[in-house]
Design an enzyme around this catalytic site. Structure first.
Site, short mmCIF file in Angstrom:
data_model
loop_
_atom_site.label_atom_id
_atom_site.label_comp_id
_atom_site.label_asym_id
_atom_site.label_seq_id
_atom_site.Cartn_x
_atom_site.Cartn_y
_atom_site.Cartn_z
N ASN A 1 0.95 -1.41 0.19
CA ASN A 1 0.47 0.21 0.19
C ASN A 1 1.10 1.23 -0.12
O ASN A 1 1.62 1.35 1.52
CB ASN A 1 -1.04 0.32 1.17
CG ASN A 1 -1.50 1.59 1.18
OD1 ASN A 1 -1.44 2.25 0.28
ND2 ASN A 1 -2.32 1.51 2.86
N LYS B 1 0.54 3.96 -0.32
CA LYS B 1 -0.22 5.12 0.33
C LYS B 1 -0.36 6.27 -0.81
O LYS B 1 -0.09 6.22 -2.09
CB LYS B 1 0.47 5.51 1.98
CG LYS B 1 0.07 4.43 2.29
CD LYS B 1 -0.62 4.60 3.82
CE LYS B 1 -0.56 3.15 4.67
NZ LYS B 1 -0.22 3.35 5.94
N HIS C 1 -9.65 1.37 4.07
CA HIS C 1 -8.74 1.65 4.75
C HIS C 1 -9.05 2.96 6.02
O HIS C 1 -9.88 3.96 5.83
CB HIS C 1 -7.32 1.76 4.25
CG HIS C 1 -5.66 2.43 4.71
ND1 HIS C 1 -5.22 2.96 5.86
CD2 HIS C 1 -4.98 0.57 5.23
CE1 HIS C 1 -4.36 2.28 6.24
NE2 HIS C 1 -3.78 1.61 5.67
N GLU D 1 -7.26 4.96 6.78
CA GLU D 1 -6.85 6.30 6.89
C GLU D 1 -8.14 7.11 6.33
O GLU D 1 -8.20 8.05 6.14
CB GLU D 1 -5.16 6.40 6.14
CG GLU D 1 -4.18 6.23 7.22
CD GLU D 1 -3.11 5.80 6.91
OE1 GLU D 1 -2.63 5.76 4.89
OE2 GLU D 1 -2.46 5.33 7.50
N GLU E 1 -5.67 -4.25 10.41
CA GLU E 1 -4.86 -3.66 10.48
C GLU E 1 -4.98 -3.16 11.73
O GLU E 1 -6.17 -1.95 12.01
CB GLU E 1 -5.14 -2.57 9.28
CG GLU E 1 -4.17 -3.08 8.11
CD GLU E 1 -3.85 -2.56 7.11
OE1 GLU E 1 -2.43 -2.27 6.57
OE2 GLU E 1 -4.69 -1.25 6.64
N GLY F 1 2.54 2.42 10.93
CA GLY F 1 3.34 3.13 10.43
C GLY F 1 3.67 3.88 11.60
O GLY F 1 4.22 4.47 12.00
N SER G 1 2.81 -2.45 10.78
CA SER G 1 4.34 -1.91 10.77
C SER G 1 4.91 -4.17 10.30
O SER G 1 6.05 -4.42 11.48
CB SER G 1 4.85 -1.47 12.28
OG SER G 1 4.51 -0.69 12.23
P1 PGA Z 1 2.78 -0.28 7.64
O1 PGA Z 1 1.06 0.32 6.79
O2 PGA Z 1 3.06 -1.28 7.07
O3 PGA Z 1 3.22 1.60 6.84
O4 PGA Z 1 2.62 0.43 9.01
C1 PGA Z 1 0.05 -0.26 6.62
C2 PGA Z 1 -1.13 -0.17 5.98
O5 PGA Z 1 -1.20 1.15 6.72
O6 PGA Z 1 -1.23 -0.67 4.89
#
Ligand code: PGA
Length: 252
Positions: free
Chosen positions: A9, A11, A97, A99, A169, A175, A215
């Site tokens: 992803n 982003k 997601h 976000e 998630e 993140g 992460s």
């Molecule tokens: P990350 O993000 O691996 O940077 O923690 C995962 C995601 O949001 O899909």
């Protein structure tokens, strides 16, 4: 047997040119590694999809959008429909997601429309769920995730449901460098699989790919992926470097 999936992803990162370079490296590394047991997906920004589809070996690497519109078409300035996504050659779409839920106000109602349109256009949704830290601290994560599923993809027919993948998630792990422990991830994914079995039956539950995200990196992936209910990962930060991403793809 259900598929193992490692999906990047990206982003809101990379220019088209940088994205094409990254996709080219991933595709070449996957080809060289000879990995055959994992479905590799790159979740790129809309602007990159066509170029990335034309860059990668699509037999080895699939492409995902990170969102699609909740309407089929029309006067919705700035939106990108599921039909448009499909016409790029993308096969997947990441939906729900955290976000998007948090910063763009996506609700179960909008997500139901998006999932329906994605499926109607032959896209495979990678449907995200997961709780915030306060919910985990109150030990209410199971109820929270169950509600997220009950309000959305659990309303699908068994036939439609069996076309999608789920990504759990936990928001506190995204993140942050704080990964869910292997036990926490396995426990939640087994719980989700149990919910699917209750709703759609054991066969559908056994065939559904459920990914962990938050992460995840080349170091922790082998242990996470060794768990019986973890069918791969949705990878943010570590998907932006081809070698790091390959380390996760080859973790099985
Ligand atoms: P990350 O993000 O691996 O940077 O923690 C995962 C995601 O949001 O899909």
């Amino acid at each position: 047997m259900r598929k193992k999936i490692v999906a990047g992803n990206w982003k809101c990162n990379t220019t088209v040119q940088e994205g094409v370079e990254l996709a080219k490296s991933v595709s070449e590394l996957v080809a060289k590694s000879g990995v055959k047991n994992v479905v590799v997906v790159l979740g790129t920004p809309f602007t990159h999809i066509t170029s990335v589809v034309n860059t990668v070996d699509t037999k080895l690497v699939g492409v995902a959008a990170q969102n699609c519109a909740a309407e089929a078409k029309g006067a919705f300035t700035g939106e990108v429909s599921a039909t448009m996504v499909k016409s790029t050659g993308a096969e997947y779409v990441i939906l729900g997601h955290s976000e998007r839920r948090e910063y763009y106000g996506e609700t179960s109602e909008t997500l139901n429309k998006k999932v329906t349109l994605a499926l109607a256009n032959g896209l495979t949704p990678i449907y995200c769920c997961g709780e915030a830290l306060s919910i985990r601290e109150a030990n209410e994560q199971n109820t929270y995730v169950k509600n997220q599923l009950d309000e959305t993809i659990f309303n699908l027919s068994a036939e439609d449901f069996s076309k999608l993948a789920i990504a759990y998630e936990p928001i506190w792990a995204i993140g942050t460098g704080v990964t869910a422990s292997t036990a926490q991830a396995q426990e939640m994914l087994a719980y989700i699989r149990g919910l699917i079995a209750d709703k759609f039956g054991k066969v559908v539950a056994e065939e559904t790919s459920i990914l962990y995200g938050g992460s995840c990196n080349a170091k922790n992936a082998p242990e996470l992926f060794s768990q019986p209910d973890i069918d791969g990962g949705l990878i943010g930060g570590a998907s932006l470097k081809a070698e790091d991403f390959l380390g996760i793809i080859t973790a099985y």
